[in-house]
Enzyme design. Structure first.
Site, short mmCIF file in Angstrom:
data_model
loop_
_atom_site.label_atom_id
_atom_site.label_comp_id
_atom_site.label_asym_id
_atom_site.label_seq_id
_atom_site.Cartn_x
_atom_site.Cartn_y
_atom_site.Cartn_z
N LYS A 1 20.70 11.07 -46.02
CA LYS A 1 21.68 10.06 -46.44
C LYS A 1 22.31 10.32 -47.79
O LYS A 1 21.62 10.64 -48.76
CB LYS A 1 20.99 8.70 -46.50
N GLY B 1 9.19 16.33 -50.96
CA GLY B 1 8.22 16.51 -49.87
C GLY B 1 8.74 17.33 -48.70
O GLY B 1 8.12 18.33 -48.29
#
Ligand code: 3PG
Ligand code: MG
Length: 405
Positions: A199, A356
């Site tokens: 996003k 991550g």
């Protein structure tokens, strides 16, 4: 960046060092599935052992909401920590403050190590409570912070405690800050930022900050679909944020104004469903079928990003370039990761990556150890890429300033 003290600047012989670590590692069925954060702490522990300190490791683990919860105990990490520091014994205190902690810490001799139970079992930790920080400070003489990946949290063991004892950065904190500073504060140019992920809306601050810092910005992943759409492209059934069109255009205008060249995908790997091994097609961005989804960058885009990498001296990378968890949509990210590794090995590129998913995709490509620096931080890495001051770094800097007065 203002100066902070390191292990070289403090005398710890015979002293008790409170070592703030980030042992918030992924655990499945009681087994640590990625021990990177534990392993990287070893350098600091070894250095402190070598200097004859008594070492008290403290950390949070998960989000237990201020009360003891066995599901979030740090006890299962005693073994992995002992292994990471060369098989040394690690004592365990069932509480991080009070009589139990004092008893365990009091029994340490120089060169010995103890681990305290989860800091977040007390509400005072997340509240940055002065009382809780004082209770921690009672346990030791010196504070060392090696938890860069938690530096975006203004919690008691990170902020208040650093202001109560002589404080210094540990070796991991120092390495993270050195790498991040080399990549964005005084980099060799041109600097390329490679930003992926789902996003635009979650990375707005990051994009705005980075546009002012880098020479080239390559955007991929679903967030690129939002920018393409804003430029009038049709992206079929691809993941995108239709309400971000105006914001996206503003970002592109800002980049033009700041002389930051933006690289968006020219072609894509598409499919009509997202599942492992589905039938795929490679198409130009101008020709994404109405019923298809963009799931990876195509060959031409891989080549364009590759050429940009060849010309760059510094790379900052956050976010995968496709749906890397689902093969074959990992191919674009893997191809780019391998190019980054090759250029870094050849000494042509300083490469820094974090987050991550990014770290997972580098591991999948088998190149984790071949970049200049892969950060163990998720949220802290992102906040640093947004140009924010991290409370954990600020506390160390303030502590160093305070000691000069
Ligand atoms: C992390 O894993 O990002 C850090 O340990 C911080 O954890 P938190 O998001 O629970 O504060
Ligand atoms: Mg987190």
């Amino acid at each position: 960046m203002a100066k902070f003290r390191t292990l070289d600047d403090i005398d710890v012989r015979g002293k008790t060092v409170l070592l703030r670590a980030d042992l918030n590692v992924p655990v499945k069925d009681g087994v640590v599935t990625d021990a990177t954060r534990i392993e990287r702490l070893a350098l600091t522990v070894e250095a402190l052992v070598g200097k004859g300190a008594k070492i008290v490791v403290m950390s949070h683990f998960g989000r237990p909401k201020g009360k003891p919860d066995p599901a979030f105990s740090l006890r299962p990490l005693v073994e992995p920590l002992a292994r990471a520091i060369g098989g040394r014994d690690v004592a365990f205190a069932q509480d991080c403050i009070g009589e139990e902690a004092k008893r365990v810490v009091g029994a340490l001799r120089p060169g010995q190590v103890a681990l305290l139970e989860n800091l977040r079992f007390h509400k005072g930790e997340e509240a940055n409570s002065p009382d809780f920080a004082r209770a921690l400070a009672e346990l030791g003489d010196v504070y060392v912070d090696d938890a860069f990946s938690a530096a975006h949290r203004a919690h008691a063991s990170i902020d208040a405690l650093a202001r109560l004892l002589p404080a210094a950065a540990g070796k991991l904190m120092q390495a993270e800050l050195d790498a991040l500073t080399a990549a964005l504060d005084r980099p060799a140019r041109p600097v390329l930022a490679l930003i992926g992920g789902a996003k635009v809306s979650t990375k707005l601050d990051l994009l705005r900050f980075i546009i002012g810092k880098v020479d080239l910005l390559a955007i991929a992943g679903a967030m690129a679909n939002t920018l393409l759409l804003a430029q009038g492209r049709e992206v079929g059934r691809s993941l995108c944020e239709r309400d971000m069109a105006e914001t996206s255009r503003q970002l592109l205008a800002l980049a033009a104004e700041r002389n930051c060249r933006v690289i968006l995908p020219e072609d894509a790997v598409v499919a009509t469903e997202l599942a492992p091994g589905v039938a795929t097609r490679e198409v130009e961005i101008a020709a994404v079928p109405q019923d298809a989804m963009i799931l990876d960058i195509g060959t031409k885009t891989v080549a364009t990003i590759g050429a940009a990498l060849d010309g760059a001296r510094t790379l900052v990378w956050n976010g995968p370039l496709g749906v890397f968890e689902t093969p074959p949509f990992d191919c674009g990210t893997t191809a780019v990761a391998k190019r980054v590794a090759r250029l870094t090995r050849a000494g042509k590129l300083l490469s820094v990556a974090g987050g991550g998913d990014t770290v997972a995709s580098l591991a999948l490509a088998g190149v984790t150890n071949e970049l200049t620096y892969v950060s163990t931080a998720g949220g802290a890495f992102l906040e640093w890429l947004e140009g924010r001051e991290l409370p954990g770094v600020a506390a160390l800097t303030d502590a160093a300033r305070g000691s000069e007065r």
